[in-house]
Each structure stands twice: as structure tokens, then as C-alpha cells.
Write a protein that holds these residues in place. Structure first.
Motif, mmCIF file in Angstrom:
data_model
loop_
_atom_site.group_PDB
_atom_site.id
_atom_site.type_symbol
_atom_site.label_atom_id
_atom_site.label_comp_id
_atom_site.label_asym_id
_atom_site.label_seq_id
_atom_site.Cartn_x
_atom_site.Cartn_y
_atom_site.Cartn_z
ATOM 1 N N UNK A 166 0.827 -1.200 0.000
ATOM 2 C CA UNK A 166 0.000 0.000 0.000
ATOM 3 C C UNK A 166 0.854 1.240 0.000
ATOM 4 N N UNK A 167 0.246 2.410 0.256
ATOM 5 C CA UNK A 167 0.973 3.678 0.221
ATOM 6 C C UNK A 167 0.318 4.668 1.174
ATOM 7 N N UNK A 168 1.057 5.742 1.421
ATOM 8 C CA UNK A 168 0.574 6.818 2.283
ATOM 9 C C UNK A 168 1.105 8.129 1.726
ATOM 10 N N UNK A 169 0.290 9.182 1.821
ATOM 11 C CA UNK A 169 0.686 10.474 1.268
ATOM 12 C C UNK A 169 1.828 11.089 2.071
ATOM 13 N N UNK A 170 2.563 11.998 1.435
ATOM 14 C CA UNK A 170 3.650 12.673 2.111
ATOM 15 C C UNK A 170 3.143 13.639 3.179
ATOM 16 N N UNK A 171 3.997 13.983 4.110
ATOM 17 C CA UNK A 171 3.611 14.868 5.211
ATOM 18 C C UNK A 171 4.857 15.541 5.765
ATOM 19 N N UNK A 172 4.619 16.486 6.657
ATOM 20 C CA UNK A 172 5.698 17.221 7.323
ATOM 21 C C UNK A 172 5.610 16.969 8.815
ATOM 22 N N UNK A 173 6.758 16.655 9.417
ATOM 23 C CA UNK A 173 6.831 16.382 10.844
ATOM 24 C C UNK A 173 7.642 17.480 11.519
ATOM 25 N N UNK A 174 6.987 18.281 12.363
ATOM 26 C CA UNK A 174 7.642 19.391 13.031
ATOM 27 C C UNK A 174 8.475 18.942 14.221
ATOM 28 N N UNK A 175 9.179 19.874 14.862
ATOM 29 C CA UNK A 175 10.009 19.536 16.032
ATOM 30 C C UNK A 175 9.167 18.959 17.174
ATOM 31 N N UNK A 176 9.653 17.874 17.755
ATOM 32 C CA UNK A 176 8.983 17.204 18.873
ATOM 33 C C UNK A 176 7.524 16.871 18.542
ATOM 34 N N UNK A 177 7.300 16.429 17.314
ATOM 35 C CA UNK A 177 5.939 16.136 16.857
ATOM 36 C C UNK A 177 5.795 14.642 16.581
ATOM 37 N N UNK A 178 4.603 14.086 16.846
ATOM 38 C CA UNK A 178 4.284 12.686 16.571
ATOM 39 C C UNK A 178 3.199 12.649 15.502
ATOM 40 N N UNK A 179 3.450 11.914 14.428
ATOM 41 C CA UNK A 179 2.509 11.783 13.322
ATOM 42 C C UNK A 179 2.009 10.344 13.251
ATOM 43 N N UNK A 180 0.691 10.162 13.108
ATOM 44 C CA UNK A 180 0.078 8.846 13.009
ATOM 45 C C UNK A 180 -0.206 8.551 11.539
ATOM 46 N N UNK A 181 0.187 7.362 11.093
ATOM 47 C CA UNK A 181 -0.005 6.922 9.709
ATOM 48 C C UNK A 181 -1.013 5.781 9.697
ATOM 49 N N UNK A 182 -2.135 5.977 9.007
ATOM 50 C CA UNK A 182 -3.147 4.934 8.820
ATOM 51 C C UNK A 182 -3.138 4.545 7.345
ATOM 52 N N UNK A 183 -3.045 3.263 7.068
ATOM 53 C CA UNK A 183 -3.024 2.797 5.681
ATOM 54 C C UNK A 183 -3.656 1.417 5.584
ATOM 55 N N UNK A 184 -4.299 1.177 4.440
ATOM 56 C CA UNK A 184 -4.879 -0.136 4.143
ATOM 57 C C UNK A 184 -4.026 -0.804 3.081
ATOM 58 N N UNK A 185 -3.527 -1.985 3.383
ATOM 59 C CA UNK A 185 -2.681 -2.741 2.463
ATOM 60 C C UNK A 185 -3.459 -3.960 1.980
ATOM 61 N N UNK A 186 -3.291 -4.294 0.711
ATOM 62 C CA UNK A 186 -4.060 -5.414 0.157
ATOM 63 C C UNK A 186 -3.283 -6.090 -0.960
#
Length: 279
Positions: A171-191
Motif C-alpha cells: 500500500x501507500x501513504x501520502x507525504x507529510x511534514x513532521x515538526x520539532x517534537x511532533x508525533x505523526x500517526x499513519x493509517x493505511x490499508x494494504x491489500x
């Protein structure tokens, strides 16, 4: 008057010598021969049969050698200055990198697996004795930027789930920006729909499904990341994240099976591409 006899202005030497010789009783013919002198003594010279005779070098040969030496000297100077310039640039880059590191202390991003749900997992055999695999997964990942001033910009992410050497889903996930001391959650469906398996893959999956812990799974994440701080930007660098220690079972009915991610560990590695090879 009596006649006077006057002598010649140039006395006749031969006549005088003949007369003198005649008076002395010498043969006139012998006296007429020129006096023989002994030949001059020859200087002593050493003779060496192995001695190479001296042959003067032509002027054109000297010019050719001089031209060849000049070209070789120019080539050596060019190589020397080019090597010195490259070493200087590398040294300055190393100094700048070391200064940047000690000043800002950059840290790589951290990844972890929050959850993995197996929604569908089917092995079906058709009438032509081919086995097809159909898999559907829901994956949740989290990434943390531990830096205080750096910002990480991610390109679109490619996700893959494997079991040993068998591909289960992608599967895939769109690009994003992660700031200082930041936590990003990635949700994706793989098949993966109706993937044809060979005999080795089928036997490997069936033996792994019989294990007590369930099917071992590995998650691979590939993307490009760029580090940014104020007006400074780095070049994009490839990164691969590998998450191991995940086990799951086949779901029963319509209820999805939750894989065990307690022992899951993720490791991020830089991937550098030189010509056609990726490291």
C-alpha cells in the motif's frame, strides 16, 4: 778592352752542389735526391673493441624530448592542483558537517507499529491447480521527530508486508511534514488480490500458520525525507524503515484478527543510490 764576366743574380744551387760534390768525390746523381726525413712519431692510442662510437644526437630529438617533458610537467601540475582542490572541498564539507552536528545535534526520526489488523486472508486453489492468495490489512504506524529545531518533510511512502520471502500485501501513504517534537500517526490499508503462489511459497505459508505464535510478518517502509531548519535545507535522502517481531493469525468469520505487535521493533536506515546500485 778585356771582357768582364758578371755572376748571375740567382746562384745556381745545383751547379754549386754538383761542383762541390765533384770536388769531394761524391756521385752527382746521389746528391741530386731530396733529403728524406723520418715520419713523425705517432701518439700512443688505446684501442677498445667494445667501445661504442660516439654519435652526436640530432637537434630535433632534443626538441622532442624537451616538448615531452613540458607536457608531462603540465599534466602533473594539473593533477596535483585538481587533487588539492578536491581534498580542500572535502575537508571544508567535513568541517561544516561536524560543526552542524555539534551545534544542533540532529537525531533520526523514530517509528513504531501501533496496530495491525488482518481483515482478510484466503488461500484458494483453482481447477488448474494454481493457488491464489488474497490479503487485506489495516496498519497504523507512528513516527516521532525528536529534534527541537529540525523539520522532516516526507515524500509519499510505500508500504509492504512480507512473511519470510512471501509478499502478503502492499500500500501507500501520502507525504507529510513532521515538526520539532511532533508525533505523526499513519493509517493505511494494504491489500493483495489473487496473487498466484508457487509451491515453495505455499508450503512456507502453511507451515508458518501452524506455529503457536502465528504467521511472522515484516513491514517495510520506503520514502524520501528532507531536513529543514529555518532557511537551511538538506538534499532528499532515501530512508527505509524495517519493523520486525510481528505475528498474526488468520481471522475467523468476519471478525478481523489483531496481530501481536508487543515485540515489534522498527529500524530506520539511509538508502543511498550510486549509479544503478542502492545501499
Amino acid at each position: 778592352m778585356a771582357d768582364r764576366v758578371h755572376p748571375s743574380a740567382k746562384p745556381n744551387g745545383n751547379a754549386t752542389n754538383i761542383a762541390a760534390g765533384a770536388g769531394a768525390g761524391v756521385n752527382p746523381k746521389a746528391a741530386a735526391k731530396p733529403q728524406q726525413f723520418p715520419p713523425p712519431a705517432a701518439k700512443n692510442q688505446m684501442y677498445n673493441p667494445n667501445r661504442i662510437p660516439y654519435r652526436p644526437t640530432p637537434t630535433a630529438y632534443h626538441r622532442h624530448n624537451r616538448r615531452r617533458c613540458t607536457c608531462r610537467r603540465c599534466f602533473c601540475f594539473c593533477c596535483f592542483w585538481s587533487l588539492l582542490l578536491i581534498c580542500t572541498v572535502l575537508l571544508l564539507a567535513a568541517i561544516a558537517g561536524a560543526g552542524f552536528y555539534f551545534l544542533f545535534r540532529p537525531k533520526p526520526p523514530a517509528f513504531s507499529v501501533s496496530s495491525l489488523k488482518i481483515i482478510q486472508f484466503k488461500l484458494t486453489t483453482t481447477s488448474d491447480d494454481t493457488t491464489h492468495l488474497t490479503v487485506k490489512l489495516n496498519l497504523t504506524l507512528s513516527t516521532k521527530n525528536p529534534n527541537k529545531k529540525l523539520i522532516y518533510n516526507y515524500d509519499p511512502i510505500s508500504l509492504t508486508v512480507n512473511s519470510n520471502s512471501v509478499l502478503l500485501a502492499n500500500g501507500s501513504f501520502t507525504g507529510f511534514s513532521s515538526g520539532p517534537n511532533n508525533i505523526t500517526i499513519i493509517h493505511s490499508t494494504l491489500s493483495m488480490a489473487s496473487q498466484v503462489l508457487d509451491a515453495d511459497s505455499i508450503s512456507s505459508l502453511k507451515s508458518d500458520l501452524k506455529r503457536k505464535n502465528g504467521l511472522p510478518m515484516k513491514i517495510l517502509l520506503d520514502t524520501m525525507v528532507l531536513a529543514k531548519m529555518d532557511k537551511l535545507k538538506s538534499k532528499e535522502v532515501g530512508i527505509r524503515v524495517t519493523c520486525d517481531g510481528i505475528h498474526g493469525r488468520i481471522p475467523t468469520g468476519k471478525t478481523p484478527a489483531v496481530a501481536s505487535t508487543t515485540n515489534a521493533k522498527c529500524k530506520a536506515d539511509l538508502r543511498m543510490k550510486i549509479l544503478k546500485w542502492t545501499f
